[in-house]
Design a protein around this motif. Sequence first.
Motif, PDB file in Angstrom:
ATOM      1  N   SER A 164      94.984  19.523  37.138  1.00 23.02           N
ATOM      2  CA  SER A 164      93.798  20.163  37.744  1.00 23.02           C
ATOM      3  C   SER A 164      93.118  19.091  38.863  1.00 23.02           C
ATOM      4  CB  SER A 164      92.659  20.612  36.823  1.00 23.02           C
ATOM      5  OG  SER A 164      92.112  19.392  36.111  1.00 23.02           O
TER       6      SER A 164
ATOM      7  N   PRO B 118      93.828  26.273  35.849  1.00 20.68           N
ATOM      8  CA  PRO B 118      93.312  25.091  36.787  1.00 20.68           C
ATOM      9  C   PRO B 118      94.351  24.527  37.333  1.00 20.68           C
ATOM     10  CG  PRO B 118      92.039  25.050  34.492  1.00 20.68           C
ATOM     11  CD  PRO B 118      93.241  26.106  34.542  1.00 20.68           C
TER      12      PRO B 118
ATOM     13  N   GLU C  76      94.731  24.350  41.676  1.00 20.68           N
ATOM     14  CA  GLU C  76      94.992  23.022  42.243  1.00 20.68           C
ATOM     15  C   GLU C  76      96.187  22.883  42.954  1.00 20.68           C
ATOM     16  OE1 GLU C  76      93.415  18.967  42.916  1.00 20.68           O
ATOM     17  OE2 GLU C  76      92.604  20.967  42.768  1.00 20.68           O
TER      18      GLU C  76
END
Length: 146
Positions: free
Chosen positions: A6, A32, A36
């Motif tokens: 993340s 997450p 990312e």
Amino acid sequence: KVGDLSKVPADDSSYESITCGLAFGHVPDIGPAAKELARVLQPGGRVAISAPHPFITGILGWRAPVFDAEGNGWQVPEYPHPVGSYVQAFEQAGLVARECHEPHLTEDHAVWNPEAEPGEENPFSASLIDALAGQPGALIWVAEKA
């Protein structure tokens, strides 16, 4: 060194393509990580992600063993993420799933202990091979940044 999916140390839109091998299975929430990877991917860029199939980690409970230089071992946590959770995480991250492959276990993969000496095999080996051969062993995704 421990990484964090993340928090990838790269600028926005840095990469045309990304390969992420067998890492998503080690994070409890893939959202997450998907966001990312989308952040550091260029528009139109693609990411290839492989992970153990949830059948392997969730139903069979298979885990990746890790050993240090002294031979001490432990199991890395694995989290079974169903197919739908990837689709949802990709959509929320601005990625579009283009391909999903589910390669199957072979009879060789299904052997309980391939190094067992005669007489030491699992007494259910033949049944285990029959049950597991042909079942999905991994998920391989190709997603594109919208």
